[in-house]
Design a protein around this motif. Structure first.
Motif, PDB file in Angstrom:
ATOM      1  N   THR A  43       8.601  -3.591  -7.292  1.00 50.75           N
ATOM      2  CA  THR A  43       9.172  -4.617  -6.426  1.00 50.75           C
ATOM      3  C   THR A  43       9.275  -5.989  -7.060  1.00 50.75           C
ATOM      4  O   THR A  43      10.097  -6.800  -6.648  1.00 50.75           O
ATOM      5  CB  THR A  43       8.322  -4.741  -5.149  1.00 50.75           C
ATOM      6  OG1 THR A  43       6.955  -5.003  -5.524  1.00 50.75           O
ATOM      7  CG2 THR A  43       8.383  -3.458  -4.325  1.00 50.75           C
ATOM      8  N   ASN A  59       5.269  -0.450  -4.850  1.00 55.27           N
ATOM      9  CA  ASN A  59       5.186  -0.107  -3.435  1.00 55.27           C
ATOM     10  C   ASN A  59       3.990   0.778  -3.122  1.00 55.27           C
ATOM     11  O   ASN A  59       3.782   1.158  -1.966  1.00 55.27           O
ATOM     12  CB  ASN A  59       6.479   0.575  -2.984  1.00 55.27           C
ATOM     13  CG  ASN A  59       6.684   1.932  -3.636  1.00 55.27           C
ATOM     14  OD1 ASN A  59       6.068   2.245  -4.649  1.00 55.27           O
ATOM     15  ND2 ASN A  59       7.578   2.734  -3.070  1.00 55.27           N
ATOM     16  N   PRO A  83       2.351  -2.196   0.450  1.00 50.40           N
ATOM     17  CA  PRO A  83       3.162  -2.534  -0.725  1.00 50.40           C
ATOM     18  C   PRO A  83       3.046  -4.005  -1.096  1.00 50.40           C
ATOM     19  O   PRO A  83       2.940  -4.870  -0.223  1.00 50.40           O
ATOM     20  CB  PRO A  83       4.581  -2.181  -0.284  1.00 50.40           C
ATOM     21  CG  PRO A  83       4.404  -1.135   0.765  1.00 50.40           C
ATOM     22  CD  PRO A  83       3.139  -1.501   1.485  1.00 50.40           C
ATOM     23  N   PHE A  85       4.890  -7.212  -2.626  1.00 50.59           N
ATOM     24  CA  PHE A  85       6.277  -7.631  -2.755  1.00 50.59           C
ATOM     25  C   PHE A  85       6.499  -8.699  -3.815  1.00 50.59           C
ATOM     26  O   PHE A  85       7.634  -8.915  -4.253  1.00 50.59           O
ATOM     27  CB  PHE A  85       6.799  -8.141  -1.407  1.00 50.59           C
ATOM     28  CG  PHE A  85       6.871  -7.070  -0.356  1.00 50.59           C
ATOM     29  CD1 PHE A  85       7.733  -5.998  -0.492  1.00 50.59           C
ATOM     30  CD2 PHE A  85       6.050  -7.117   0.757  1.00 50.59           C
ATOM     31  CE1 PHE A  85       7.789  -4.999   0.457  1.00 50.59           C
ATOM     32  CE2 PHE A  85       6.094  -6.117   1.727  1.00 50.59           C
ATOM     33  CZ  PHE A  85       6.970  -5.055   1.570  1.00 50.59           C
TER      34      PHE A  85
END
Length: 242
Positions: A43, A59, A83, A85
């Motif tokens: 991510t 994630n 997750p 980010f």
């Protein structure tokens, strides 16, 4: 592929993509390094200030640290909270901040790969972006709850915020080189420049960027704001007067 960070020297671009693969490219478009993380997808990627390491968020609630020279993994951080980010190094490279799906920001000691203190909590939705101030004392976080907050990351207390002005999820946040301003961009491409001390919006601009908004940053001289978006696998750049 979403391009998310430049190396401090400015000559290498890091990109995250599907299937857990991260690629580094030089500015001539040549691929110089590939990292296979083992996660189903990645991510975010952030370079350390000296450019020798990259932190890769995934994630699967993990953060992986890699040596950019050897291509070898140096540590895996179990971030929990769902997750991850976004990740960001402090200005001295000793600390890493991570933004998680549970709405918390976590602070890590890079050398020991251990958490520092307690999670920073206050956002009511997932945290999408984090950025340290140039002096390293403050940390800004942006969230899908449409707000931005500034923290004293050492104590875990919020210094200011929430900054309210976006009508959509905030995708990215950045400090100006002097630390006096913030720039944020939301998922529909609206950029707000803020006074970091008061939370007052200075300027609101619709960039017209379409597709996935990737990042926002001040130029090194602080005179422009650079926003990027990803549309049809093409990176698009907008420069705004700051």
């Amino acid at each position: 592929m979403s391009f998310t960070d430049f190396s401090p020297a400015g000559g290498v671009l890091g990109g995250v993509g599907a299937h857990g693969t991260v690629r580094l490219w030089d500015l001539s478009g040549n691929q110089v390094r590939t990292f296979e993380t083992g996660a189903s997808s990645t991510t975010s990627v952030a370079f350390s200030p000296d450019g020798r390491s990259v932190a890769i968020a995934a994630n699967d609630s993990s953060i992986r640290l890699w040596d950019t020279t050897t291509g070898q993994a140096s540590a895996v951080l179990d971030a929990v909270g769902g997750p991850v980010f976004a990740v960001a190094f402090s200005t001295d490279g000793h600390v890493l901040a991570s933004a998680s799906a549970d709405g918390a920001v976590r602070i890590w000691d890079v050398l020991t790969a251990q958490l520092i203190g307690v999670p920073l909590t206050g956002h009511v939705s997932q945290v999408t972006s984090v950025a340290f101030s140039p002096d390293g004392n403050r940390l800004a976080s942006a969230s899908a709850d449409h707000t931005v907050r500034i923290w004293d990351w050492r104590t875990g207390y919020a210094i200011d915020g929430p900054f309210i002005g976006h009508n959509e999820s905030v995708a990215a946040v950045a400090f100006s080189p002097d630390g006096h301003r913030l720039a944020t961009i939301d998922i529909v491409g609206v950029v707000i420049e803020w006074d970091a001390a008061t939370g007052r919006p200075i300027r609101v601009t619709d960039t017209g960027l379409e597709g996935r908004v990737a990042s926002v940053a001040f130029s090194p001289d602080g005179k422009t704001i650079r926003a990027t978006g990803n549309q049809d696998s093409t990176l698009r750049l907008k420069e705004l007067k700051a």
